[in-house]
Design a protein around this motif. Structure first.
Motif, short mmCIF file in Angstrom:
data_model
loop_
_atom_site.label_atom_id
_atom_site.label_comp_id
_atom_site.label_asym_id
_atom_site.label_seq_id
_atom_site.Cartn_x
_atom_site.Cartn_y
_atom_site.Cartn_z
N LEU A 271 0.82 -1.21 0.00
CA LEU A 271 0.00 0.00 0.00
C LEU A 271 0.85 1.26 0.00
N PHE A 272 1.99 1.22 0.68
CA PHE A 272 2.91 2.37 0.65
C PHE A 272 3.26 2.71 -0.80
N HIS A 273 3.60 1.69 -1.58
CA HIS A 273 4.05 1.96 -2.94
C HIS A 273 2.89 2.15 -3.92
N VAL A 274 1.77 1.51 -3.69
CA VAL A 274 0.58 1.81 -4.49
C VAL A 274 0.20 3.27 -4.32
N ALA A 275 0.18 3.73 -3.07
CA ALA A 275 -0.16 5.13 -2.80
C ALA A 275 0.86 6.06 -3.42
N SER A 276 2.13 5.68 -3.37
CA SER A 276 3.18 6.51 -3.94
C SER A 276 3.01 6.65 -5.45
N VAL A 277 2.72 5.54 -6.12
CA VAL A 277 2.51 5.61 -7.57
C VAL A 277 1.33 6.50 -7.90
#
Length: 408
Positions: A271-277
């Motif tokens: 989720l950290f990286h999904v949100a970042s993208v």
């Protein structure tokens, strides 16, 4: 990725990541259980450091795909035994990294073998490995041609005019605009790139605009007489890539959650990286929707033709700041899933401040420093920074609220 960039990235990666994850314990050292979440966190980080893309969002995409696939494999078999779960995590991330960075196949195969050698042979290991690979292939297929490859991210952009207020290439390199293609990419969860687009930046000549510009002129100049050494140090520390700077804080969060179920920790990374993208897609949408000129352009055109910022200005519009949207997104995910404060202080480094470390006890302070740093670097207005942080929090909040859509 240039040789110099790689050197800066390597300088910022934790020693634990750079010391091979494959090495066994030294002679005489008591054997402790291996934390498979941290093991594959470090494998992912070191693989991207060695062979990642030159575009930040592409590297976040790699993390998101691998850990989302692992999260799905674990979520869809919640009652599975530990051997199944550990094999699924390792296999999902391995399959993703080998597919996207085949040059690292030998190292990745060795890492996978190391993990699987610890897991008792049997049906759980076999089923977990198969599930991880299956989910990785499915997520990779769903993200094919999503517009997040480097060429698509940096699609050509031509400024529409040279009118006051409109972005144009900035000194000293006067490079063409970058990241224009982000706004055209496929998000993971956002319905549209402009879903959380903030209102326009302050009007030229308005009181807020004038205050913003005056602050950058005074505190962000290369030869500033008002910026303190502590402020200069903060600007230098946070000048590097947000992706690199936040690799360590996220690892801290994964380590702090060691007592939680493996599925929760895997979802945290995903989720950290999904949100970042999605945040970077939303950021580029806003930047190129308003195309606000950078402080260096505004100041040279209206106040001081020789004004120079402390740091070189990135080649894309001012509003909003990408650094602060990233930090706002990171802060929101970590606060929502881990809590606002850490159990004990944590220390991080920076590729643009070699040998320097900073210690924190929460996630909010990182955002606060990013907001200040971009002003003190002379490359963003404060409004661009604060609006950026808010945008990042909004996208990340939406991501966390709708996470169930990713793992069902």
């Amino acid at each position: 990725m240039t040789t110099q960039h790689k050197a800066l990235v390597l300088a910022a990666v934790p020693a634990l990541i750079l010391s091979t994850v494959l090495a066994g314990p030294a002679a005489g050292t008591p054997t402790r259980p291996v934390d498979v979440a941290l093991e594959w966190y470090d494998v992912t980080a070191s693989t991207i450091t060695a062979a990642g893309a030159p575009t930040q969002v592409t590297n976040n995409r790699t993390w998101a795909i691998g850990w989302l696939a692992a999260g799905r494999a674990l979520t869809r078999s919640p009652a599975a035994a530990t051997p199944y779960k550990e094999a699924a995590l390792a296999a999902a991330v391995h399959e993703t990294l080998v597919t996207l960075m085949p040059a690292r196949k030998a190292q990745l195969d060795e890492a996978l073998a190391t993990t699987l050698d610890r897991i008792p042979d049997g049906a759980d290991e076999t089923a977990g490995t198969a599930a991880g690979r299956q989910q990785a292939k499915a997520v990779l297929a769903s993200r094919a041609n999503d517009g997040l490859d480097p060429a698509s991210v940096n699609a050509p952009f031509t400024p529409p005019s040279s009118d006051a207020g409109v972005w144009r290439p900035t000194p000293p390199t006067y490079s063409p605009g970058t990241q224009y293609g982000n706004r055209l990419a496929k998000p993971f969860l956002l319905k549209t790139a402009d879903q959380f687009r903030p209102g326009p930046p302050p009007a030229l000549g308005s009181p807020r605009y004038n205050r913003d510009l005056a602050e950058v002129r005074a505190d962000g100049a290369l030869d500033s007489t008002t910026r303190t050494q502590a402020q200069t140090d903060t600007a230098q520390f946070w000048y590097g890539s947000s992706y690199v700077l936040y690799t360590e804080p996220l690892r801290v969060a994964v380590a702090e959650a060691a007592q939680r179920p493996l599925a929760e920790r895997v979802k945290l990374v995903a989720l950290f990286h999904v949100a970042s993208v999605d945040t970077q897609i939303a950021t580029s949408d806003t930047k190129y929707a308003y195309q606000r000129w950078r402080p260096v352009t505004a100041l040279r055109a209206t106040v001081d033709a020789e004004w120079t910022p402390l740091h070189n200005t990135p080649a894309h519009p001012d509003y909003p700041s990408g650094h602060t949207t990233y930090s706002g997104s990171a802060e929101q995910v970590l606060t929502s899933l881990v809590g606002p404060r850490t159990a004990k202080p944590y220390t991080i480094g920076s590729p643009t401040a070699p040998g320097v470390t900073r210690t924190y006890t929460n996630w909010r302070q990182l955002t606060v420093e990013n907001v200040d740093a971009r002003v003190w670097s002379g490359i963003h207005t404060r409004t661009a920074d604060t609006v950026g942080a808010t945008l990042g929090r909004e996208v990340a909040g939406y991501t966390v609220h709708n996470a169930y859509k990713l793992f069902r």
